[in-house]
Design a protein around this motif. Sequence first.
Motif, PDB file in Angstrom:
ATOM      1  N   VAL A   1       0.814  -1.226   0.000  1.00 58.02           N
ATOM      2  CA  VAL A   1       0.000   0.000   0.000  1.00 58.02           C
ATOM      3  C   VAL A   1       0.844   1.270   0.000  1.00 58.02           C
ATOM      4  O   VAL A   1       0.304   2.354  -0.243  1.00 58.02           O
ATOM      5  CB  VAL A   1      -1.033   0.040   1.146  1.00 58.02           C
ATOM      6  CG1 VAL A   1      -1.955  -1.165   1.071  1.00 58.02           C
ATOM      7  CG2 VAL A   1      -0.380   0.155   2.504  1.00 58.02           C
ATOM      8  N   ASN A   2       2.134   1.141   0.241  1.00 56.43           N
ATOM      9  CA  ASN A   2       3.016   2.299   0.179  1.00 56.43           C
ATOM     10  C   ASN A   2       3.865   2.325  -1.087  1.00 56.43           C
ATOM     11  O   ASN A   2       4.704   3.218  -1.244  1.00 56.43           O
ATOM     12  CB  ASN A   2       3.885   2.371   1.439  1.00 56.43           C
ATOM     13  CG  ASN A   2       3.081   2.869   2.615  1.00 56.43           C
ATOM     14  OD1 ASN A   2       2.685   4.030   2.658  1.00 56.43           O
ATOM     15  ND2 ASN A   2       2.791   1.981   3.549  1.00 56.43           N
ATOM     16  N   ASP A   3       3.639   1.383  -1.982  1.00 59.99           N
ATOM     17  CA  ASP A   3       4.323   1.388  -3.264  1.00 59.99           C
ATOM     18  C   ASP A   3       3.824   2.591  -4.075  1.00 59.99           C
ATOM     19  O   ASP A   3       2.631   2.892  -4.068  1.00 59.99           O
ATOM     20  CB  ASP A   3       4.030   0.077  -4.014  1.00 59.99           C
ATOM     21  CG  ASP A   3       4.858  -0.010  -5.263  1.00 59.99           C
ATOM     22  OD1 ASP A   3       4.444   0.563  -6.290  1.00 59.99           O
ATOM     23  OD2 ASP A   3       5.930  -0.625  -5.217  1.00 59.99           O
TER      24      ASP A   3
ATOM     25  N   ASP B   1      -3.425   7.067  -1.257  1.00 57.57           N
ATOM     26  CA  ASP B   1      -2.648   6.922  -0.028  1.00 57.57           C
ATOM     27  C   ASP B   1      -3.592   6.533   1.102  1.00 57.57           C
ATOM     28  O   ASP B   1      -4.508   7.278   1.447  1.00 57.57           O
ATOM     29  CB  ASP B   1      -1.950   8.245   0.279  1.00 57.57           C
ATOM     30  CG  ASP B   1      -0.999   8.157   1.459  1.00 57.57           C
ATOM     31  OD1 ASP B   1      -1.063   7.176   2.231  1.00 57.57           O
ATOM     32  OD2 ASP B   1      -0.193   9.091   1.613  1.00 57.57           O
ATOM     33  N   LYS B   2      -3.393   5.373   1.678  1.00 60.71           N
ATOM     34  CA  LYS B   2      -4.242   4.867   2.761  1.00 60.71           C
ATOM     35  C   LYS B   2      -3.802   5.348   4.137  1.00 60.71           C
ATOM     36  O   LYS B   2      -4.418   4.981   5.137  1.00 60.71           O
ATOM     37  CB  LYS B   2      -4.280   3.327   2.741  1.00 60.71           C
ATOM     38  CG  LYS B   2      -4.803   2.748   1.443  1.00 60.71           C
ATOM     39  CD  LYS B   2      -6.237   3.152   1.197  1.00 60.71           C
ATOM     40  CE  LYS B   2      -6.762   2.554  -0.085  1.00 60.71           C
ATOM     41  NZ  LYS B   2      -7.974   3.189  -0.544  1.00 60.71           N
TER      42      LYS B   2
ATOM     43  N   ASP C   1      -9.231  -4.424  10.664  1.00 61.53           N
ATOM     44  CA  ASP C   1     -10.442  -3.608  10.534  1.00 61.53           C
ATOM     45  C   ASP C   1     -11.046  -3.645   9.137  1.00 61.53           C
ATOM     46  O   ASP C   1     -12.231  -3.345   8.975  1.00 61.53           O
ATOM     47  CB  ASP C   1     -10.138  -2.152  10.896  1.00 61.53           C
ATOM     48  CG  ASP C   1      -9.757  -1.978  12.352  1.00 61.53           C
ATOM     49  OD1 ASP C   1     -10.043  -2.889  13.157  1.00 61.53           O
ATOM     50  OD2 ASP C   1      -9.156  -0.933  12.679  1.00 61.53           O
ATOM     51  N   GLY C   2     -10.236  -3.979   8.138  1.00 62.46           N
ATOM     52  CA  GLY C   2     -10.698  -3.979   6.753  1.00 62.46           C
ATOM     53  C   GLY C   2     -11.017  -5.373   6.247  1.00 62.46           C
ATOM     54  O   GLY C   2     -12.111  -5.899   6.500  1.00 62.46           O
ATOM     55  N   PRO C   3     -10.075  -6.008   5.542  1.00 68.03           N
ATOM     56  CA  PRO C   3     -10.370  -7.310   4.928  1.00 68.03           C
ATOM     57  C   PRO C   3     -10.792  -8.411   5.908  1.00 68.03           C
ATOM     58  O   PRO C   3     -11.698  -9.182   5.601  1.00 68.03           O
ATOM     59  CB  PRO C   3      -9.066  -7.691   4.220  1.00 68.03           C
ATOM     60  CG  PRO C   3      -8.325  -6.428   4.050  1.00 68.03           C
ATOM     61  CD  PRO C   3      -8.759  -5.506   5.148  1.00 68.03           C
ATOM     62  N   CYS C   4     -10.171  -8.482   7.083  1.00 68.94           N
ATOM     63  CA  CYS C   4     -10.568  -9.534   8.044  1.00 68.94           C
ATOM     64  C   CYS C   4     -12.011  -9.331   8.498  1.00 68.94           C
ATOM     65  O   CYS C   4     -12.800 -10.284   8.542  1.00 68.94           O
ATOM     66  CB  CYS C   4      -9.629  -9.566   9.243  1.00 68.94           C
ATOM     67  SG  CYS C   4      -7.994 -10.224   8.886  1.00 68.94           S
ATOM     68  N   ALA C   5     -12.366  -8.098   8.819  1.00 72.92           N
ATOM     69  CA  ALA C   5     -13.734  -7.807   9.258  1.00 72.92           C
ATOM     70  C   ALA C   5     -14.731  -8.048   8.123  1.00 72.92           C
ATOM     71  O   ALA C   5     -15.815  -8.593   8.344  1.00 72.92           O
ATOM     72  CB  ALA C   5     -13.831  -6.374   9.768  1.00 72.92           C
ATOM     73  N   MET C   6     -14.366  -7.662   6.893  1.00 71.09           N
ATOM     74  CA  MET C   6     -15.261  -7.871   5.757  1.00 71.09           C
ATOM     75  C   MET C   6     -15.467  -9.360   5.489  1.00 71.09           C
ATOM     76  O   MET C   6     -16.587  -9.802   5.223  1.00 71.09           O
ATOM     77  CB  MET C   6     -14.718  -7.176   4.499  1.00 71.09           C
ATOM     78  CG  MET C   6     -15.659  -7.269   3.316  1.00 71.09           C
ATOM     79  SD  MET C   6     -15.089  -6.339   1.873  1.00 71.09           S
ATOM     80  CE  MET C   6     -15.263  -4.676   2.476  1.00 71.09           C
ATOM     81  N   GLN C   7     -14.394 -10.136   5.562  1.00 68.77           N
ATOM     82  CA  GLN C   7     -14.502 -11.582   5.349  1.00 68.77           C
ATOM     83  C   GLN C   7     -15.452 -12.200   6.367  1.00 68.77           C
ATOM     84  O   GLN C   7     -16.309 -13.015   6.028  1.00 68.77           O
ATOM     85  CB  GLN C   7     -13.121 -12.239   5.424  1.00 68.77           C
ATOM     86  CG  GLN C   7     -13.125 -13.723   5.147  1.00 68.77           C
ATOM     87  CD  GLN C   7     -13.417 -14.077   3.709  1.00 68.77           C
ATOM     88  OE1 GLN C   7     -13.057 -13.338   2.794  1.00 68.77           O
ATOM     89  NE2 GLN C   7     -14.080 -15.197   3.483  1.00 68.77           N
TER      90      GLN C   7
END
Length: 170
Positions: free
Chosen positions: A26-28, A37-38, A52-58
Amino acid sequence: MRILDTARLTLRTIAPDDAAFYYALVNDPTWIEHIGDKGIRSVEDARAAIIDGPCAMQQRLGHSLYVMERKRDGQPLGLCGLIKRDSLPEVDIGYAIRPAHFGQGYTYEAAAAVVAYARDVLGLPRLMGITNPANTVSINLLAKLGLTFIEHKTLPPDNRPTNIYQLDLR
């Protein structure tokens, strides 16, 4: 957790232990240019963003972004998966790969498998895709996957100009 396999890749759920890989991705500069920029400034920030993002969404929806791992050596190359954004009416396909792996067909291989998974396993009726209007590689990939352009607008949270695509999976 393994989600699916292709000829050269395994797609699996991302885990907090992937924080160093996620931080680098994400910093590439190509991520920042085309995706944005996240604000992830440390491996600990990356770990929190994964949880908080992909794990929670899954956990909530049964799908998320998946790590693309090369089968022959287990190296994580990028991400590809299904995202439900508040700013879109349907789930969209998302992908990113480290520049060292550009041009080798990995992203198309993963994305084609994710489209089939969305249709055949999850039973989604439609799939959306978004891209920066200047990202011709992503535009061409969405077209190769069968998505068609539907509109150009700005999307939150950063209100960047965005091309929006859609594919009917029925």
